[in-house]
Enzyme design. Sequence first.
Site, mmCIF file in Angstrom:
data_model
loop_
_atom_site.group_PDB
_atom_site.id
_atom_site.type_symbol
_atom_site.label_atom_id
_atom_site.label_comp_id
_atom_site.label_asym_id
_atom_site.label_seq_id
_atom_site.Cartn_x
_atom_site.Cartn_y
_atom_site.Cartn_z
ATOM 1 N N GLU A 90 0.823 -1.212 0.000
ATOM 2 C CA GLU A 90 0.000 0.000 0.000
ATOM 3 C C GLU A 90 0.857 1.261 0.000
ATOM 4 O OE1 GLU A 90 -3.181 -1.888 3.188
ATOM 5 O OE2 GLU A 90 -2.188 0.003 3.605
ATOM 6 N N CYS A 103 3.180 8.204 2.104
ATOM 7 C CA CYS A 103 3.532 7.208 3.112
ATOM 8 C C CYS A 103 3.733 5.886 2.358
ATOM 9 C CB CYS A 103 2.410 7.100 4.143
ATOM 10 S SG CYS A 103 2.729 5.821 5.370
ATOM 11 N N CYS A 110 4.957 -7.830 7.559
ATOM 12 C CA CYS A 110 5.942 -7.429 8.562
ATOM 13 C C CYS A 110 6.052 -8.513 9.630
ATOM 14 C CB CYS A 110 5.521 -6.109 9.203
ATOM 15 S SG CYS A 110 6.726 -5.486 10.392
ATOM 16 N N CYS A 114 3.535 -6.063 16.011
ATOM 17 C CA CYS A 114 2.873 -5.051 16.858
ATOM 18 C C CYS A 114 1.365 -5.326 16.886
ATOM 19 C CB CYS A 114 3.135 -3.648 16.327
ATOM 20 S SG CYS A 114 4.886 -3.275 16.159
ATOM 21 N N CYS A 117 -1.413 -3.394 14.713
ATOM 22 C CA CYS A 117 -1.113 -3.172 13.299
ATOM 23 C C CYS A 117 -1.609 -4.314 12.419
ATOM 24 C CB CYS A 117 0.399 -3.014 13.152
ATOM 25 S SG CYS A 117 0.922 -2.854 11.457
ATOM 26 N N CYS A 331 -2.797 1.590 8.282
ATOM 27 C CA CYS A 331 -1.746 0.822 7.621
ATOM 28 C C CYS A 331 -2.081 -0.664 7.547
ATOM 29 C CB CYS A 331 -0.446 1.038 8.385
ATOM 30 S SG CYS A 331 0.854 -0.061 7.881
HETATM 31 S S1 SF4 Z 1 3.702 -1.061 13.230
HETATM 32 FE FE1 SF4 Z 1 3.197 -2.746 11.835
HETATM 33 S S2 SF4 Z 1 4.475 -2.422 10.061
HETATM 34 FE FE2 SF4 Z 1 5.344 -1.170 11.722
HETATM 35 S S3 SF4 Z 1 6.872 -2.484 12.707
HETATM 36 FE FE3 SF4 Z 1 4.973 -2.818 13.829
HETATM 37 S S4 SF4 Z 1 4.018 -4.589 12.830
HETATM 38 FE FE4 SF4 Z 1 5.575 -3.805 11.431
#
Ligand code: SF4
Length: 339
Positions: A90, A103, A110, A114, A117, A331
């Site tokens: 994206e 962005c 990933c 987190c 996210c 995101c």
């Molecule tokens: S916020 Fe999302 S994209 Fe960023 S490091 Fe954490 S898991 Fe990865």
Amino acid sequence: MKKNIKDFTLEELQQCFLEMGEKKFRALQCFAWLQQGVESFHEMTNLSKELRQKLEDTFFVSVPKVKKKQIARDGTIKYLFENHDGTLIETVIMEYKHGISACISTQVGCNMGCRFCASTIGGKERDLTAGEILDQLIFASKDMGRRISNVVLMGIGEPLDNYENVIRFLKNVNQKSGLNIGYRHISLSTCGLVDKIEKLAGEQMPITLSISLHSTNNADRSSIMPVNRKYPIEVLLRTCREYTARTKRRISFEYTLIRGVNDDKPHARELAGLLRGMLCHVNLIPVNAVKETGLKRPTREAVEMFQQELLKNGINATVRRELGTDIDAACGQLRKNNQ
Ligand code: SF4
């Protein structure tokens, strides 16, 4: 196997051209065409037919495919790009008073885990190459017919987990003959990979480093950001202080406010205490509710109270302006909803 010519830095391209028996300035001409978004070597009309053929035989030009494009009521644009191998990323384009900001993503998915996210839900599929990172800007700029003035590496992926490709991308995006985006107009956001922050401090790139902090104590932070188990807050903040001392650059701390988790007065005071005396700024981000995580958005009053408490304690803090709330702007959500 042909290589993507956009993955090469300008210096590397000049070296390749010399090795092919071509003049160095031809590499610069080719580089400039690529940044303008040409889709084939045959469009590079100031290069000889023979050279264009030679390039065609050696390299390919990556061209991202748009799988979806959403435009919000406030003009925010979100692209869902399909890479050559079918993976999805994206890119979000936002208009501010000071210009157009993009962005961009640095990885497909990933691994950082987190909790707030959506990008990490399926893990990391692969790193993006330098060319694929750059393609997002080249395409968006051409599509809109406007110059992008600011770049934020805060889309899908942890940029410092794809260190070499991100550094190559930064070198190319800053080239005068390319998109010519100044380092001071680029922000890189990390969840806190301490070893890579130390490495970045030595790169002589005056970009803005942005740290996703989100919590004020190790127990809370480890529960929402697994990276904290490896690099706890005191280690991360010590590295940040060293970074500001070496680079003289202010660090921006991202603090996502989650209702009932980290949005009360004691947390605000604790945060102010942790950052006291550091060359920094806090960016408060009310969490976007993600169905899978069950996290709740803080009330407007809680956000205001938090900001005031930081300001009272001498910490510069702003609340991130929300753009694109009527599209899948958080995101990773657009990608997630299209897999
Ligand atoms: S916020 Fe999302 S994209 Fe960023 S490091 Fe954490 S898991 Fe990865």
